[in-house]
Write an enzyme that holds these catalytic residues in place. Structure first.
Site, mmCIF file in Angstrom:
data_model
loop_
_atom_site.group_PDB
_atom_site.id
_atom_site.type_symbol
_atom_site.label_atom_id
_atom_site.label_comp_id
_atom_site.label_asym_id
_atom_site.label_seq_id
_atom_site.Cartn_x
_atom_site.Cartn_y
_atom_site.Cartn_z
ATOM 1 N N ARG A 102 0.878 -1.176 0.000
ATOM 2 C CA ARG A 102 0.000 0.000 0.000
ATOM 3 C C ARG A 102 0.910 1.219 0.000
ATOM 4 O O ARG A 102 1.738 1.370 0.891
ATOM 5 C CB ARG A 102 -0.916 0.003 1.219
ATOM 6 C CG ARG A 102 -1.593 1.360 1.428
ATOM 7 C CD ARG A 102 -2.708 1.350 2.416
ATOM 8 N NE ARG A 102 -3.897 0.718 1.854
ATOM 9 C CZ ARG A 102 -5.118 0.857 2.345
ATOM 10 N NH1 ARG A 102 -5.327 1.601 3.411
ATOM 11 N NH2 ARG A 102 -6.143 0.241 1.786
ATOM 12 N N HIS A 129 -7.323 0.949 -6.580
ATOM 13 C CA HIS A 129 -7.541 0.094 -5.410
ATOM 14 C C HIS A 129 -8.318 -1.144 -5.868
ATOM 15 O O HIS A 129 -9.465 -1.360 -5.482
ATOM 16 C CB HIS A 129 -8.323 0.895 -4.370
ATOM 17 C CG HIS A 129 -8.344 0.276 -3.008
ATOM 18 N ND1 HIS A 129 -7.544 -0.785 -2.638
ATOM 19 C CD2 HIS A 129 -9.085 0.587 -1.898
ATOM 20 C CE1 HIS A 129 -7.787 -1.101 -1.372
ATOM 21 N NE2 HIS A 129 -8.717 -0.293 -0.913
ATOM 22 N N GLN A 132 -10.281 -3.819 -3.612
ATOM 23 C CA GLN A 132 -11.563 -3.360 -3.065
ATOM 24 C C GLN A 132 -12.691 -3.580 -4.073
ATOM 25 O O GLN A 132 -13.798 -4.002 -3.705
ATOM 26 C CB GLN A 132 -11.469 -1.867 -2.705
ATOM 27 C CG GLN A 132 -12.753 -1.308 -2.131
ATOM 28 C CD GLN A 132 -13.104 -1.918 -0.781
ATOM 29 O OE1 GLN A 132 -12.306 -1.881 0.143
ATOM 30 N NE2 GLN A 132 -14.294 -2.484 -0.643
ATOM 31 N N ASP A 218 -17.161 7.215 -1.975
ATOM 32 C CA ASP A 218 -15.928 7.069 -1.200
ATOM 33 C C ASP A 218 -15.666 8.426 -0.556
ATOM 34 O O ASP A 218 -16.305 9.430 -0.915
ATOM 35 C CB ASP A 218 -14.785 6.643 -2.144
ATOM 36 C CG ASP A 218 -13.479 6.346 -1.403
ATOM 37 O OD1 ASP A 218 -13.518 6.172 -0.161
ATOM 38 O OD2 ASP A 218 -12.422 6.291 -2.057
ATOM 39 N N CYS A 258 -16.251 1.700 0.329
ATOM 40 C CA CYS A 258 -15.090 0.878 0.705
ATOM 41 C C CYS A 258 -14.698 1.050 2.166
ATOM 42 O O CYS A 258 -14.032 0.181 2.721
ATOM 43 C CB CYS A 258 -13.911 1.184 -0.218
ATOM 44 S SG CYS A 258 -13.276 2.868 -0.062
ATOM 45 N N ARG A 286 -13.562 -8.439 1.572
ATOM 46 C CA ARG A 286 -12.131 -8.207 1.314
ATOM 47 C C ARG A 286 -11.340 -9.460 1.689
ATOM 48 O O ARG A 286 -10.425 -9.883 0.993
ATOM 49 C CB ARG A 286 -11.636 -7.010 2.140
ATOM 50 C CG ARG A 286 -12.142 -5.664 1.661
ATOM 51 C CD ARG A 286 -11.527 -5.264 0.340
ATOM 52 N NE ARG A 286 -10.078 -5.208 0.409
ATOM 53 C CZ ARG A 286 -9.368 -4.181 0.894
ATOM 54 N NH1 ARG A 286 -9.996 -3.077 1.296
ATOM 55 N NH2 ARG A 286 -8.045 -4.201 0.927
#
Ligand code: CP
Ligand code: NVA
Length: 302
Positions: A102, A129, A132, A218, A258, A286
Site C-alpha cells: 500500500r 484500489h 476493493q 468514497d 469501501c 475483502r
C-alpha cells in the site's frame, strides 16, 4: 508469474476465475473447512499508508490459508528512511512468497513489481484500489445483481479509477458523477473507453444515479489530501448521497462504500446505516476475495 497491480493486466475470464475461487474458499470457510492452500507461505505486507481492512484481511487471510503474514510498516523498515524500492524488492522477495504494497504513487508499486521475484499485490495506490473492487463485485453478485448498472458518485479517485477499468473489462455499465475538476484519471478513462467501456461521466449526481442498481461513493478526502479538506468540502457540497438522492436509484439498489466513511459528508447516516447498505458484507468480502486472489496468483507461478 503474475502480479495484481491493476485490472488493466487481467482479462474478464481471469477476473471471473478469481471470483469463483473466492466464492469457493468463502463457502468452505463458512462451513468451518480451512484448506491450507498456502501452507507455510509468507506474505510480506508493506504499508506506507494507514489501514484497517487491508491489513486485517490480508493478515487473517494468509493465516487462514495456512501461511503467515508479516506486517512491514514504513515507520519500521528502511524503505521509510529512503532505501530504494529496487533494493527493498530484491531483498524482501528473496525471503517471502508474495508481497502486498500500500503506497502513494502507483509507480512505486510498479517499481516494486519490476524487481520482485514473487507476485506483488496492489493494496491501494493513489491511482487505484483493485482488491476493493473485487470485494465490491463479490458483494454485488451475492445480492443477486447479475447485470448491474453502477453509479459512482463523488471524487474521481483511486476507487473511481478502478471501477472504470473493472467495468470496462467486465462489460458493466458505469456512471460516474464528480464535481468539475475532480474527474477520474484521464489516461485511465481513455483506456476504459478503448476497451469499449460503457462509461458515462457527468457532473450531475442525479443523472448518474437514476435507476442504478449499485450506488457507490468514497471519501472526499483520500489519504494524502488532508490539506485540501476545506476546499473539497465546499466543492463536493451537492454530492452527498442522502435519502433523497438515493431514492432515485433502482428500487432494490444497494449502497456500497469501501470505508472508512465520513458520515455527514459523502453519505448521510440514513443511507449508510439504512436497509439497502451492504458496507459490512462488502468489508468482510475483502477477506474472501484476497484469499481467492492469493491462491490464484500462487497457482500461476511457474
Ligand atoms: N477499504 C480499505 O482499503 O480500508 P483500509 O484503508 O482500512 O484498509
Ligand atoms: N480513496 C481512499 C480509499 C481508502 C480505502 C483513499 O485513498 O484514502
Amino acid at each position: 508469474m503474475r502480479h495484481f497491480l491493476s485490472f488493466d493486466d487481467f482479462s474478464k475470464s481471469e477476473i471471473l476465475e478469481i471470483i469463483e475461487l473466492s466464492k469457493k474458499i468463502k463457502a468452505e470457510f463458512k462451513q468451518g473447512i480451512q484448506i491450507p492452500y498456502l501452507e507455510k507461505k509468507i506474505l510480506g505486507m508493506v504499508f506506507e499508508k494507514s489501514s484497517t481492512r487491508t491489513r486485517v484481511s490480508f493478515e487473517s487471510g494468509i493465516y487462514q490459508l495456512g501461511g503467515y503474514g508479516m506486517f512491514l510498516s514504513n515507520r519500521d523498515i528502511q524503505l521509510g528512511r529512503g532505501e530504494p524500492i529496487k533494493d527493498t524488492a530484491k531483498v524482501i522477495s528473496s525471503m517471502v512468497d508474495m508481497i502486498m504494497l500500500r503506497t502513494f504513487g502507483h509507480e512505486r508499486l510498479e517499481e516494486l513489481a519490476k524487481y520482485s521475484s514473487v507476485p506483488v499485490i496492489n493494496g491501494l495506490t493513489d491511482l487505484c484500489h483493485p482488491v476493493q473492487v473485487l470485494a465490491d463485485y463479490l458483494t454485488i453478485l451475492e445480492e443477486g445483481i447479475d447485470n448491474p448498472t453502477i453509479a459512482y458518485i463523488g471524487d474521481g479517485n483511486n476507487m473511481a479509477n478502478s471501477y472504470i477499468l473493472f467495468s470496462a473489462k467486465m462489460g458493466i455499465e458505469l456512471r460516474i458523477a464528480t464535481p468539475k475538476g475532480y474527474e477520474p484519471d484521464t489516461t485511465i478513462l481513455q483506456k476504459g473507453r478503448e476497451l469499449g467501456g460503457n462509461i458515462l461521466l457527468t457532473n450531475s449526481p442525479e443523472e448518474a444515479i437514476l435507476g442504478a442498481d449499485v450506488v457507490v461513493t468514497d471519501t472526499w478526502i483520500s489519504m494524502g489530501m488532508e490539506e485540501e479538506k476545506g476546499q473539497r468540502i465546499k466543492d463536493f457540497q451537492n454530492f452527498q448521497i442522502d435519502r433523497n438522492l438515493f431514492s432515485k436509484s433502482a428500487e432494490n439498489s444497494i449502497f456500497l462504500h469501501c470505508l472508512p466513511a465520513y458520515r455527514g459528508y459523502e453519505v448521510a447516516d440514513e443511507v449508510i446505516d439504512g436497509e439497502r447498505s451492504r458496507i459490512y458484507q462488502e468489508a468482510e468480502n475483502r477477506l474472501h476475495v484476497q484469499k481467492g486472489l492469493m491462491v490464484w496468483l500462487d497457482q500461476h507461478r511457474n
